[in-house]
Design an enzyme around this catalytic site. Sequence first.
Site, PDB file in Angstrom:
ATOM      1  N   CYS B  37       0.809  -1.223   0.000  1.00 47.99           N
ATOM      2  CA  CYS B  37       0.000   0.000   0.000  1.00 47.99           C
ATOM      3  C   CYS B  37       0.841   1.270   0.000  1.00 47.99           C
ATOM      4  O   CYS B  37       0.296   2.365   0.009  1.00 47.99           O
ATOM      5  CB  CYS B  37      -0.953  -0.007   1.188  1.00 47.99           C
ATOM      6  N   CYS B 107       0.059  -4.520   8.754  1.00 47.79           N
ATOM      7  CA  CYS B 107       0.460  -3.300   9.468  1.00 47.79           C
ATOM      8  C   CYS B 107       1.266  -3.655  10.719  1.00 47.79           C
ATOM      9  O   CYS B 107       2.226  -2.971  11.067  1.00 47.79           O
ATOM     10  CB  CYS B 107      -0.764  -2.485   9.886  1.00 47.79           C
TER      11      CYS B 107
END
Lengths: 223, 136
Positions: B37, B107
Amino acid sequence: MSDFFEVFGLRRTLAIDGAALQRRFYELSRQWHPDFHQAASAEAQARALQESAHVNAAYRALRDPLARVEYLIRLEAGRATKEGATLKPKAPPALLAEMFEIQEALEEAKAGALDEAARATLSAQRDALQARMSETEVQITGPLSQAWDAAAPTARPAALKALEEALATRAYLRTVIDDLANVLEEAGDNETSGSESSRDATASPGRPERVGGMGGHIGAPHQ
Amino acid sequence: MAYSEKVVDHYNNPRNVGSFGKDTPGVGTGLVGAPECGDVMKLQIKVNLETGVIEDAKFKTFGCGSAIASSSLATEWLKGKTVDEAAKIKNTDIVNELKLPPVKIHCSVLAEDAIKAALADYKEKNASAAAPVASK
């Protein structure tokens, strides 16, 4: 179920004749179209529906040269994982540092009012990054794709890794370009053509709006 | 998608945002990214060179709420730990604490990578200085 290359009777190569692919897609679409199977048994109808969906997904993944590379990597990575040798692309550290610096500068620009000069700087930066991203895409769909197609089995992991790294570079550039475009847009710059948000929504599911999300909170007292 | 309360809390009130001078003695810097991302995360530790304890930690993350929360939480956990203890922080600990959904697990992986990178940078810079402490 067959993989997307197999759906079209193709080997796992990146050079694909777009016109031939489309022709074959139409043939397969007709073959499995649910309308042509209405008289069939419920089981056969379900099969037709499933095949039809699979053909559509396969065409979507293969018709665009970049999406094709992404699919190939997923496919190959799945195989590699099974064999216990995962490939994890690492972005070039210099690129990371550069992206971080740009983001920091952007954050400062967001905090203050964007004057004409600052906007011109950001605009030029965005254009330069856009050019680099285009160049990266040309590399991916050109020489790097050809290298994969030409690679002997032993050379494939290296060819795949090069593709992955270039895709990672593209992802970082795209994020920064999008963020730059957002800041410029907010500052009332109408001239954002060429960098309309091209980020694939599925690439970062659930990502909340980034603009202002972080910058506004820096230095907020922590109770 | 619903974020857990803890993610929202860290996102709205990120702890320890900021940075140390890269070349300050005892500082280790980790800069990592998520190619999926385009997120970038910088995490720094400041180690007391006498005791080997992490006295302070700071981060700066450009990314989604989960990435910010993961790195914010990581800096909280790092403070007060020794370098060796810090190395034991796992991304799964972060996932459990923040109740991250499967699509956001990367993440937490990013935060673990950042911790590892910061520790490695610290160790590399203090290779000679750290030796006597270790053999006290």
